[in-house]
Enzyme design. Sequence first.
Site, PDB file in Angstrom:
ATOM      1  N   THR A 184       0.839  -1.200   0.000  1.00 29.45           N
ATOM      2  CA  THR A 184       0.000   0.000   0.000  1.00 29.45           C
ATOM      3  C   THR A 184       0.874   1.250   0.000  1.00 29.45           C
ATOM      4  O   THR A 184       1.990   1.221   0.517  1.00 29.45           O
ATOM      5  CB  THR A 184      -0.867  -0.052   1.274  1.00 29.45           C
ATOM      6  OG1 THR A 184      -1.791  -1.118   1.124  1.00 29.45           O
ATOM      7  CG2 THR A 184      -1.609   1.237   1.547  1.00 29.45           C
ATOM      8  N   ASP A 215      -8.582  -1.094   5.746  1.00 29.92           N
ATOM      9  CA  ASP A 215      -8.542   0.169   6.489  1.00 29.92           C
ATOM     10  C   ASP A 215      -8.226   1.369   5.597  1.00 29.92           C
ATOM     11  O   ASP A 215      -8.582   2.495   5.925  1.00 29.92           O
ATOM     12  CB  ASP A 215      -7.473   0.088   7.585  1.00 29.92           C
ATOM     13  CG  ASP A 215      -6.078  -0.123   6.996  1.00 29.92           C
ATOM     14  OD1 ASP A 215      -5.933  -0.997   6.115  1.00 29.92           O
ATOM     15  OD2 ASP A 215      -5.140   0.587   7.388  1.00 29.92           O
TER      16      ASP A 215
END
Length: 318
Positions: A184, A215
């Site tokens: 990410t 998230d």
Amino acid sequence: MAATSADPGSARPHWRLVIHGGAGVIERGRMSPAEDEAIRAALHRALDAGAAILAGGGAALDAVEAAVRVLEDDPHFNAGRGSVLAYDGHIEMDASIMDGHSRNAGAICGATATRNPIGLARKVMEHSPHVFLSREGADQFSREQGLAQEPPAYFETAERRRQWQEFQDHPGAGAFDIHLKYGTVGAVALDQQGHVAAATSTGGLTGKRWGRIGDSPIIGAGTYADDRGCAVSATGAGEYFIRVGVAHEICARLRLGRVAPQAAADAVMEEVRALGGTGGVIVVTPEGDGITSFNTPGMYRGMAGPSGRSVAIYGDED
Ligand code: ASP
């Protein structure tokens, strides 16, 4: 593992940028010299993009978007081009962005065709009445906003297909196998006006199922920014970061308490660890602190300010 920016002895910096490209089992020996070099070069390019804006007096919001776009375009990272594959072999991307001055935010999940998902999150923030759009609706809004669209082949790389095959061949490994390396990307920044911003973008987890959302696109979990506290972007096993509310929790501790930023980030990452989660965060404060905290062997990361910059991959570098 933790690191704090310095600018020792000098006046507080007028701007600050911290970026990450994911945390996981990133160790010397697992990566070829060419891969190591390519990742450092990409981190430098992302710092270049964001730092040019901040040094020129531009907005933190523009800087975090610019830095994340560079990493989305680079296939080494799990965001935009190079995103991991979901269980069914397709790519579904998540992203979010937040402005600490206005506390405006935008987020998308399950996007399939937008070249730069972070740009779509920003459009949601600025050109829709909503904060969070999902799947077909996010794709439709993206087209309506005239954002660059790409076919599936643009996003998929041979390495991500190989990792997906490995996941399918070893179903026992579980979705949170940190050897999957995550990847990410995120950025946090302080601008010369004293405002902070945060942005995060991801393909999620290899083999994710049933429309799973991590998230990264959740405001308060993977991303949060508040001029009264700090800006945070997270990376790691998203389910744990959601349960701890990591990004908002770090901001709240700084806003409400007299806790040092590094201590706040480390304490919240310890909560993630205690639940069984791995990963890391980057933090920038309105005072100009730039912080990383992670509980994995490595995290792709970089930091820049008026007095210089650094890029690191492994846990023992700084
Ligand atoms: N946090 C992301 C997710 O759970 C994955 C990562 O950071 O690598 O979707």
